[in-house]
Write a protein that holds these residues in place. Structure first.
Motif: not given
Length: 603
Positions: A60, A63, A71, A79, A84, A322, A351, A355
């Motif tokens: 990953n 997102n 998304e 997220d 991120k 995350q 989250n 990004e």
């Protein structure tokens, strides 16, 4: 490429000023600046620093969910992705001072999304003049200092892993990944990083990498005869004293192993799968452990070492990027060395930030290629198929999984000792929103049917064992008296059993009487129209999660393994649809099981 290709030095003397030791071998140093020591008293030197950590990134970067082509979102509005994480990392570096931080990972990096699949299989990094893996690009740009090997690193074979290792600007650590012939480390076991303090005395941070011994089972086809994977405690007990003798002031373990002390593969291997807590408890000299593998969130957890009584801090950030773990250390200068006075941990939620455009821009082309790939039409479907009711009805879309699995296993066993045995297959309703549309079928449609990274195995079972297996599976349904009203939405997930731990088995016919108590619900279990023979032998096409004990189903983990494949089942489904060109449920769908009450069908 030879497995044992690094030189491991016995002392740190070869690493001069401003150098680090990677598995004992000298390599370029982390850039140093003036530290930001916190002076809590004039008479004693003190220094604070932070080690950041991720784990189970599983390919990953963005997102983005390539299986929905949208998304990423879940019920908790998490997220995902390194873009991120990069934003969080830069925030921490600005707050702490970049020179007072390190960045590590605990494994499972290059498998799990269609982005990672694409650069392993479609446009492989191993090709001549092949691309640089997106995970290597992103992690290099973020500035990782080390990463432990995860079990999924081996899914695409050792050549892909070696190429990824070559592309990383940081070492991949695996103290318990050994060359099968020499029993010497196949990867760097550890790295020592120096942090320059304002007091003229560097803090030397030893990072030990440990991976999961279950690799020997889960990726047997890729590692058998090439590598062996002893237990985490055994190797930690070997290397932690070595790191201390080499002058490490602080020792951190990056372990692709959960905290719980449990194993999902029973007695198939003499090592504990989730051993991070045991390592902290049994091996003296460790200050912190970055935990991976279990896909759980552990902001801060302390384990007392049995020998020293010292508390070791453990943290596991949530999967896929995350969360970001922060280990905060305070060290004090005592008797000619730095000593950890205080250590704690916490996690940051990705989250809460946007990004990092530096990362999304860097990999925009790769992302667009994969989006185009997942939207590629691979066949057609005669009718729409959906999992909306598959949790309580035998639906054609689940039959599709079982047909693909059974055909794959039959082809693999053809011409061998077990070729004449009947093949059964297990499958679960992983998602109640998956669908194969009428008309064009894309890669993302087929892949969305199987959202997990499971691979396929064949196990030898008996009729009696299959009955036990189905009885165990049937506990998924809430007991409902005959004649009582039935609400499908309240009929399943008894005692918290998730959808992915309810299996339907194809190749047999049976009823599940939900009016009966758990353990006596399977009625009329038959094979080819006759009651099943308890002694009869069958081949069960089963995913590796279930075969290795996931869900705690009976018999299968201990059953003889006849064959195993490292290819993800979802990609096998994609290839099957591509080869057939069309999907027609009328050609393979059948009602093998149904819910009943006292012999009366519920639906």
């Amino acid at each position: 490429m030879p497995l044992n290709r690094r030189t491991f030095l016995g002392t740190s003397a070869a690493a001069g000023a401003g150098a680090v030791v990677a598995g004992g071998a000298a390599s370029p140093a982390l850039a140093h600046g003036r530290g930001q020591g916190q002076g809590h008293g004039r008479s004693q030197k003190r220094y604070s620093f932070t080690v950041m950590g991720t784990t189970d990134l599983h390919g990953n970067v963005f997102n983005w969910d390539y299986f929905t082509d949208a998304e990423f979102d879940d019920k908790d509005h998490n997220d995902v992705g390194l873009a991120k994480i990069s934003t969080l990392v830069e925030q921490v570096r600005r707050e702490k001072g970049r020179q007072n931080t390190l960045m590590i990972d605990a494994g499972d990096t290059i498998q799990g999304t269609q982005l990672s699949y694409y650069y392993a299989k479609i446009d492989p990094i191993t090709a001549k003049r092949g691309p640089v893996h997106p995970m290597a690009q992103a992690m290099n740009a973020i500035g990782y200092d080390a990463a432990a090997l995860g079990n999924h690193e081996f899914n695409y074979g050792i050549p892909v892993l070696r190429k990824f290792e070559e592309q990383c600007d940081f070492p991949l650590l695996g103290a318990n990944a050994l060359d099968a012939k020499t029993l010497r480390p196949a990867f760097a076991p550890y790295v020592i990083k120096k942090l320059r303090t304002p007091h003229g005395r560097d803090v030397r941070v030893g990072i030990l990498g440990l991976t999961n011994p279950g690799i020997a089972i889960w990726d047997k086809a890729n590692v058998s005869g090439k590598m062996v994977f002893p237990g985490l405690e055994e190797q930690a007990a070997k290397y932690v004293p070595r790191l201390r003798s080499m002058g490490a002031d602080v020792v951190i373990v990056s372990a692709h192993s959960g905290n719980s002390g449990t194993s999902s593969y029973g007695d198939q291997i003499p090592y504990v799968e989730n051993a991070a807590g045991l390592v902290a408890e049994q091996v003296p000299g460790i200050d912190a452990i970055l935990v991976g593998h279990a896909h759980l969130e552990i902001p801060e957890y302390f384990v007392e070492n049995k020998e020293t009584g010292k508390k070791v801090v453990l943290s596991e950030p949530l999967k896929w990027g995350q969360r970001l773990t922060l280990f905060d250390f305070e060290v004090v200068w005592e008797k000619g060395r730095w000593v950890v006075e205080k250590a704690g941990s916490r996690v940051l939620n990705s989250n809460t930030v946007v990004e990092d455009r530096r990362i999304t821009k860097l990999l925009a082309d790769e992302h667009e290629k994969v989006v185009a790939y997942v939207n590629q039409v691979i066949g057609t479907s005669a009718a729409e198929m959906s999992t909306a009711e598959a949790a309580w009805k035998d639906e054609p879309i689940i039959d599709l999984i079982n047909v693909v699995q059974a055909e794959t296993v039959k082809a693999a066993l053809a011409g061998g000792e077990y070729a004449e045995l009947p093949v059964l297959s297990q499958a679960s309703c992983f998602s109640r929103t998956a669908r194969i549309p009428a008309g064009d079928v894309t890669i993302k449609d087929a892949a969305g049917l199987y959202p997990f990274e499971n691979t396929l195995e064949a196990r030898l079972v008996t009729g009696a064992q299959i009955l036990d297996y189905l009885e165990f599976s049937a506990k998924y349904y809430v007991r409902t008296a005959a004649g009582a009203p039935v609400d499908p939405e309240k009929l399943t997930n008894a005692d918290g059993t998730p959808d992915y731990n309810y299996d339907a088995v194809s190749g047999l016919t049976y009823d599940i009487d939900i009016a009966k108590p758990v353990g006596s619900r399977i009625v009329g279990l038959s094979f080819e129209g006759k009651p099943i023979d308890p002694e009869a032998r069958f081949v069960l096409a089963v995913n590796n999660y279930r075969a290795s004990g996931g869900g705690n189903f009976p018999h299968v983990p201990a059953a003889k393994q006849l064959w195993a494949n490292s290819e993800e089942i979802r990609n096998t489904i994609i290839a099957w649809v591509q080869a057939k060109g069309s999907v027609d449920g009328a050609q393979f769908a059948s009602v093998d099981w149904r819910l009943t009450r006292d012999g009366v069908p519920v639906f």
